[in-house]
Motif scaffolding. Structure first.
Motif, PDB file in Angstrom:
ATOM      1  N   ASN A 117       0.846  -1.190   0.000  1.00  0.00           N
ATOM      2  CA  ASN A 117       0.000   0.000   0.000  1.00  0.00           C
ATOM      3  C   ASN A 117       0.878   1.235   0.000  1.00  0.00           C
ATOM      4  O   ASN A 117       0.830   2.040   0.919  1.00  0.00           O
ATOM      5  CB  ASN A 117      -0.902  -0.024   1.228  1.00  0.00           C
ATOM      6  N   ALA A 118       1.674   1.369  -1.044  1.00  0.00           N
ATOM      7  CA  ALA A 118       2.554   2.536  -1.117  1.00  0.00           C
ATOM      8  C   ALA A 118       1.804   3.677  -1.768  1.00  0.00           C
ATOM      9  O   ALA A 118       1.196   3.501  -2.812  1.00  0.00           O
ATOM     10  CB  ALA A 118       3.797   2.187  -1.924  1.00  0.00           C
ATOM     11  N   ASN A 119       1.885   4.869  -1.166  1.00  0.00           N
ATOM     12  CA  ASN A 119       1.152   5.995  -1.746  1.00  0.00           C
ATOM     13  C   ASN A 119       2.076   6.827  -2.626  1.00  0.00           C
ATOM     14  O   ASN A 119       3.230   6.464  -2.867  1.00  0.00           O
ATOM     15  CB  ASN A 119       0.520   6.833  -0.639  1.00  0.00           C
ATOM     16  N   LEU A 120       1.561   7.954  -3.091  1.00  0.00           N
ATOM     17  CA  LEU A 120       2.313   8.734  -4.077  1.00  0.00           C
ATOM     18  C   LEU A 120       3.620   9.273  -3.499  1.00  0.00           C
ATOM     19  O   LEU A 120       4.673   9.232  -4.144  1.00  0.00           O
ATOM     20  CB  LEU A 120       1.429   9.908  -4.532  1.00  0.00           C
ATOM     21  N   THR A 121       3.546   9.786  -2.257  1.00  0.00           N
ATOM     22  CA  THR A 121       4.747  10.378  -1.636  1.00  0.00           C
ATOM     23  C   THR A 121       5.880   9.376  -1.595  1.00  0.00           C
ATOM     24  O   THR A 121       7.005   9.655  -2.011  1.00  0.00           O
ATOM     25  CB  THR A 121       4.431  10.818  -0.200  1.00  0.00           C
ATOM     26  N   THR A 144       6.264   6.623  -3.253  1.00  0.00           N
ATOM     27  CA  THR A 144       6.731   6.238  -4.590  1.00  0.00           C
ATOM     28  C   THR A 144       7.680   7.293  -5.148  1.00  0.00           C
ATOM     29  O   THR A 144       8.703   6.968  -5.749  1.00  0.00           O
ATOM     30  CB  THR A 144       5.549   6.075  -5.548  1.00  0.00           C
ATOM     31  N   GLU A 145       7.312   8.562  -4.932  1.00  0.00           N
ATOM     32  CA  GLU A 145       8.177   9.639  -5.419  1.00  0.00           C
ATOM     33  C   GLU A 145       9.535   9.616  -4.727  1.00  0.00           C
ATOM     34  O   GLU A 145      10.580   9.828  -5.345  1.00  0.00           O
ATOM     35  CB  GLU A 145       7.525  11.001  -5.144  1.00  0.00           C
ATOM     36  N   VAL A 146       9.519   9.340  -3.416  1.00  0.00           N
ATOM     37  CA  VAL A 146      10.786   9.260  -2.675  1.00  0.00           C
ATOM     38  C   VAL A 146      11.663   8.173  -3.276  1.00  0.00           C
ATOM     39  O   VAL A 146      12.857   8.379  -3.527  1.00  0.00           O
ATOM     40  CB  VAL A 146      10.529   8.971  -1.177  1.00  0.00           C
ATOM     41  N   LEU A 147      11.049   7.016  -3.528  1.00  0.00           N
ATOM     42  CA  LEU A 147      11.835   5.906  -4.079  1.00  0.00           C
ATOM     43  C   LEU A 147      12.400   6.262  -5.444  1.00  0.00           C
ATOM     44  O   LEU A 147      13.564   5.984  -5.736  1.00  0.00           O
ATOM     45  CB  LEU A 147      10.964   4.650  -4.173  1.00  0.00           C
ATOM     46  N   LYS A 148      11.590   6.935  -6.250  1.00  0.00           N
ATOM     47  CA  LYS A 148      12.083   7.290  -7.593  1.00  0.00           C
ATOM     48  C   LYS A 148      13.238   8.279  -7.503  1.00  0.00           C
ATOM     49  O   LYS A 148      14.217   8.185  -8.260  1.00  0.00           O
ATOM     50  CB  LYS A 148      10.940   7.902  -8.416  1.00  0.00           C
ATOM     51  N   ASP A 149      13.153   9.231  -6.581  1.00  0.00           N
ATOM     52  CA  ASP A 149      14.228  10.221  -6.455  1.00  0.00           C
ATOM     53  C   ASP A 149      15.511   9.605  -5.943  1.00  0.00           C
ATOM     54  O   ASP A 149      16.604   9.908  -6.423  1.00  0.00           O
ATOM     55  CB  ASP A 149      13.782  11.339  -5.499  1.00  0.00           C
ATOM     56  N   ILE A 150      15.371   8.726  -4.965  1.00  0.00           N
ATOM     57  CA  ILE A 150      16.569   8.071  -4.435  1.00  0.00           C
ATOM     58  C   ILE A 150      17.195   7.193  -5.519  1.00  0.00           C
ATOM     59  O   ILE A 150      18.419   7.080  -5.613  1.00  0.00           O
ATOM     60  CB  ILE A 150      16.236   7.227  -3.184  1.00  0.00           C
ATOM     61  N   TYR A 151      16.353   6.609  -6.351  1.00  0.00           N
ATOM     62  CA  TYR A 151      16.882   5.818  -7.460  1.00  0.00           C
ATOM     63  C   TYR A 151      17.689   6.690  -8.401  1.00  0.00           C
ATOM     64  O   TYR A 151      18.756   6.308  -8.868  1.00  0.00           O
ATOM     65  CB  TYR A 151      15.710   5.158  -8.183  1.00  0.00           C
ATOM     66  N   ALA A 152      17.162   7.910  -8.657  1.00  0.00           N
ATOM     67  CA  ALA A 152      17.902   8.824  -9.542  1.00  0.00           C
ATOM     68  C   ALA A 152      19.237   9.211  -8.940  1.00  0.00           C
ATOM     69  O   ALA A 152      20.226   9.369  -9.658  1.00  0.00           O
ATOM     70  CB  ALA A 152      17.054  10.071  -9.799  1.00  0.00           C
ATOM     71  N   LYS A 158       8.025  15.516   5.544  1.00  0.00           N
ATOM     72  CA  LYS A 158       7.907  16.464   4.449  1.00  0.00           C
ATOM     73  C   LYS A 158       8.849  16.022   3.346  1.00  0.00           C
ATOM     74  O   LYS A 158       9.948  15.555   3.620  1.00  0.00           O
ATOM     75  CB  LYS A 158       8.297  17.852   4.952  1.00  0.00           C
ATOM     76  N   PHE A 159       8.432  16.162   2.136  1.00  0.00           N
ATOM     77  CA  PHE A 159       9.265  15.704   1.031  1.00  0.00           C
ATOM     78  C   PHE A 159       9.178  16.691  -0.120  1.00  0.00           C
ATOM     79  O   PHE A 159       8.087  17.040  -0.559  1.00  0.00           O
ATOM     80  CB  PHE A 159       8.807  14.319   0.589  1.00  0.00           C
ATOM     81  N   VAL A 160      10.346  17.136  -0.570  1.00  0.00           N
ATOM     82  CA  VAL A 160      10.397  18.000  -1.745  1.00  0.00           C
ATOM     83  C   VAL A 160      11.156  17.226  -2.812  1.00  0.00           C
ATOM     84  O   VAL A 160      12.301  16.842  -2.606  1.00  0.00           O
ATOM     85  CB  VAL A 160      11.116  19.322  -1.419  1.00  0.00           C
ATOM     86  N   SER A 161      10.505  16.992  -3.930  1.00  0.00           N
ATOM     87  CA  SER A 161      11.085  16.082  -4.926  1.00  0.00           C
ATOM     88  C   SER A 161      12.056  16.815  -5.855  1.00  0.00           C
ATOM     89  O   SER A 161      12.147  18.036  -5.838  1.00  0.00           O
ATOM     90  CB  SER A 161       9.939  15.451  -5.704  1.00  0.00           C
ATOM     91  N   LEU A 162      12.753  16.031  -6.660  1.00  0.00           N
ATOM     92  CA  LEU A 162      13.724  16.582  -7.619  1.00  0.00           C
ATOM     93  C   LEU A 162      13.037  17.495  -8.614  1.00  0.00           C
ATOM     94  O   LEU A 162      13.559  18.543  -8.986  1.00  0.00           O
ATOM     95  CB  LEU A 162      14.391  15.436  -8.377  1.00  0.00           C
ATOM     96  N   PRO A 171      16.298  15.954  -3.834  1.00  0.00           N
ATOM     97  CA  PRO A 171      15.302  15.588  -2.835  1.00  0.00           C
ATOM     98  C   PRO A 171      15.685  16.113  -1.455  1.00  0.00           C
ATOM     99  O   PRO A 171      16.836  16.058  -1.048  1.00  0.00           O
ATOM    100  CB  PRO A 171      15.325  14.054  -2.853  1.00  0.00           C
ATOM    101  N   SER A 172      14.713  16.627  -0.736  1.00  0.00           N
ATOM    102  CA  SER A 172      14.937  17.012   0.655  1.00  0.00           C
ATOM    103  C   SER A 172      13.840  16.340   1.476  1.00  0.00           C
ATOM    104  O   SER A 172      12.661  16.360   1.123  1.00  0.00           O
ATOM    105  CB  SER A 172      14.913  18.524   0.817  1.00  0.00           C
ATOM    106  N   LEU A 173      14.276  15.690   2.555  1.00  0.00           N
ATOM    107  CA  LEU A 173      13.361  14.882   3.367  1.00  0.00           C
ATOM    108  C   LEU A 173      13.425  15.312   4.823  1.00  0.00           C
ATOM    109  O   LEU A 173      14.504  15.596   5.337  1.00  0.00           O
ATOM    110  CB  LEU A 173      13.770  13.410   3.318  1.00  0.00           C
ATOM    111  N   ASP A 174      12.282  15.335   5.470  1.00  0.00           N
ATOM    112  CA  ASP A 174      12.248  15.487   6.929  1.00  0.00           C
ATOM    113  C   ASP A 174      11.846  14.144   7.495  1.00  0.00           C
ATOM    114  O   ASP A 174      10.737  13.669   7.253  1.00  0.00           O
ATOM    115  CB  ASP A 174      11.185  16.528   7.329  1.00  0.00           C
TER     116      ASP A 174
END
Lengths: 327, 306
Positions: free
Chosen positions: B40-44, B46-54, B123-127, B219-222
């Motif tokens: 049950n992964a939500n959008l946030t 998923t976005e975190v995973l994609k950014d860390i992958y980048a 809090k998450f700010v994406s690439l 990416p910036s994460l809290d």
């Protein structure tokens, strides 16, 4: 003139200030990992409130720390890679921060049977040449592979019948069968070596006691004895179990051979010496050879019977059924 | 060689190379990371995973499908994935009411889970939200940890070690100084961990060392720490053990003094100073007249008596 000097000095100080950073505690650096650790407690008050102020504070902190790290990196021995015009490249030291490995370090594999034998005999490996002189083709050919020295199948049109063999036997089939057997033997030995290495690697030290159900009386008493003696005072003050026999500790303290005192029992010594003289004087041999040989034969038979029984039990139902069918 | 020590030997060179890449070695490969989505992964997340992958390309594998597992309860499926893809780091993202925006970061030793730490993303700010120029893919980042908590608290210490392991990248012997573009800054304050990524701009300053200006990028994460599953001390010590062959050999007979001069020591055999080979100086050669005067009465030739 003084004014000009003062202005120049101020400019220099300004430049130096722009790259220096004041910190309470020195940072720890691991340049091999491009890592910097700042032990100073960050200003908690400023970072509590959310919003751009926090971002600005974090950014300022990051800028200071990065400045220090970059200063350290620039101090490393650097050279111009690829000639005079190339980029400036710094030599990084080995990473100092200890990180866990991905997999355990590789273990050297135990030597195979051949390797043990070779080490014993002192046989060393001879390096083989990759090309062999082929007489028929009159050129250097590879030892194995494409167009090898003796491997052309059209050449082996003749297979002589050896001296003592059956004249009706198919020699080509014999050669093929022997090659198959050789390959199979090689494979078997390789698997055996592998199994031996695997067993050595995962060897668990044998438990002194079988799991419940297979314990014999002697085993239990042996283990109990060992457990009693494994204390700091070697079992002298261990309380005994209700039905255990009271065994005094051996006065010799574990030594197996005990010698009589020199001047002890004179009569016993005299009788012993007289017996010795009598045996030396008599013609009859002390060792009865027939009895000894019979005893040895009986022992050997008993061993053979035990081994046969063990093999049968090892092979199990299938083995016994096969044996019976074979007969 | 281990690839040939298997029951079924590899039949092709490619298979042999594949096995050799995965076997335990003295000097290990760069650790790969697998980024997995939970049931049950939500959008946030998923976005975190994609950014860390980048950030971690090419040393990361992003799994596209959702995997319904619970790492804290059952680690077998993670271990199976790790064995299949030869990854020793993982990042598992999930979301539920009790633990919203959950990230489990962990590493493996010998394909078994060593450490796992659960972090919540506040809090998450994406690439792609930050509209600045980015640095090229595969840049080795500079890592900075701020905060005394990272040394005092055992869990934070393991987290620091995990994050270094995760974001470190390949271990290189030398680095191009102008290419230091990326910095990851972790601040631990008040029970929260702020991860910020900046692009480094090297500005001219008067002296050799450039002045640093940072530009927010990436990416910036809290994060806030939730549960942990740390390895026992002896297992951790076992995993830290390096084989002796990797220790740098100490060079003997070389010493340095305060000024940086290198001194070397050479061991010689005993020399007979009388038989030393020196330069021939013709002026010092013994003349025949001088020679006979030295010899004196001892004449080499015997006089024949008639």
């Amino acid at each position: 003139v003084e004014e000009v000097l003062a202005v120049a000095e101020e400019q220099e100080a300004e430049k130096r200030r722009s790259v220096t950073v004041e910190k309470e505690l020195e940072l720890e650096f691991d340049l091999g990992n491009l890592l910097a650790l700042d032990r100073n407690p960050p200003p908690a008050a400023g970072l509590r409130g959310a919003g751009p102020r926090r971002e600005a504070l974090l950014r300022a902190l990051a800028r200071d720390n990065t400045q220090l790290l970059v200063a350290r990196l620039w101090e490393l021995p650097a050279e111009r890679a690829g000639g005079a015009g190339g980029p400036l490249v710094a030599q990084l030291p080995e990473p100092a921060f200890r990180l866990p490995r991905e997999k355990p370090p590789p273990r050297p594999r135990p030597p195979t049977r051949w390797e043990q034998f070779a080490r014993l005999k002192g046989i060393r490996r001879r390096k083989r040449t990759s090309l062999v002189w082929d007489e028929q083709a009159k050129e250097w050919r590879r030892r194995w592979g494409y167009r090898r020295a003796g491997g052309d199948p059209a050449r082996a049109w003749l297979a002589e019948v050896p001296a003592g063999a059956d004249p009706e036997e198919d020699q080509f089939a014999r050669l093929r069968r022997e090659k198959r057997e050789r390959v199979a033997r090689n494979e078997l030995n390789r698997l055996r070596n592998l199994a031996r290495a695997h067993r050595a690697a995962t060897a668990v030290p044998a438990a002194p006691l079988h799991p419940t159900g297979h314990q014999s009386r002697e085993e239990l008493s042996h283990v109990a004895r060992v457990a009693r003696v494994s204390t700091a005072s070697l079992g002298r003050f261990q309380p005994r179990l209700p039905k255990e026999s009271a065994e005094p500790p051996s006065r010799s303290g574990g030594r197996k051979r005990r010698f009589e005192p020199l001047l002890g029992n004179l009569s016993a010594e005299r009788s012993r010496q007289l017996e010795l003289l009598r045996d030396m004087g008599s013609k009859k041999p002390v060792l009865d050879i027939t009895r000894a040989v019979n005893k040895q034969l009986r022992q050997e038979e008993a061993e053979a019977a035990a081994a046969k029984g063990k093999k049968q039990s090892q092979r199990g139902k299938r083995g016994r059924r096969q044996q019976r069918a074979g007969r | 060689m281990d690839a040939l020590d298997r029951v079924v030997k590899p039949k092709t060179k490619r298979a042999k190379r594949f096995l050799e890449k995965r076997e335990p070695k003295l000097k290990e490969n760069t650790k790969n990371a697998m980024l997995i989505k939970g049931g049950n992964a939500n959008l946030t997340v998923t976005e975190v995973l994609k950014d860390i992958y980048a950030v971690k390309k090419p040393f990361a594998v992003l799994y596209k499908k959702k995997n319904i597992t619970r790492p804290f309860e059952d680690q077998t499926s993670l271990e199976f994935f790790s064995k299949k893809s030869d990854c020793s780091l993982f990042l598992f993202g999930s979301h539920n009411k009790k633990r919203p925006n959950n990230l489990i970061i962990g590493r493996m030793f010998d394909y078994h889970v060593l450490d796992m730490i659960e972090l919540g993303v506040e809090k998450f700010v994406s690439l792609k939200d930050v509209k600045n120029s980015k640095c090229p893919e595969g840049t080795k980042p500079m890592l900075i940890f701020a905060g005394d908590v990272f040394d005092v608290n055992e869990e934070y210490r393991r987290l620091k070690s995990l994050l270094i392991d995760f974001f470190r990248g390949p271990s290189v012997p030398s680095i191009r100084l102008a290419g230091l573009e990326y910095v990851l800054h972790f601040t631990a304050v008040d029970g929260k961990i702020y991860m910020r990524s900046y692009k480094v701009l090297l500005k001219k300053s008067g002296c050799k060392i450039p002045r640093i200006e940072l530009e927010e990028m990436g990416p910036s994460l809290d994060l806030v720490m939730r549960r942990t599953h740390l390895a026992s001390d002896d297992l951790y010590k076992l995993s830290l053990k390096q084989p002796k062959a990797l220790k740098p050999k100490k060079k003997k007979n070389i010493s340095h003094d305060v000024f940086g001069t290198t001194y070397g020591r050479i061991h010689m055999q005993k020399q007979d100073l009388g038989k030393l080979q020196t330069r021939k100086m013709k002026g010092l050669k013994k003349r025949p007249a001088q020679k006979s005067a030295e010899d004196g009465g001892v004449s080499p030739k015997k006089s024949k008596s008639a």
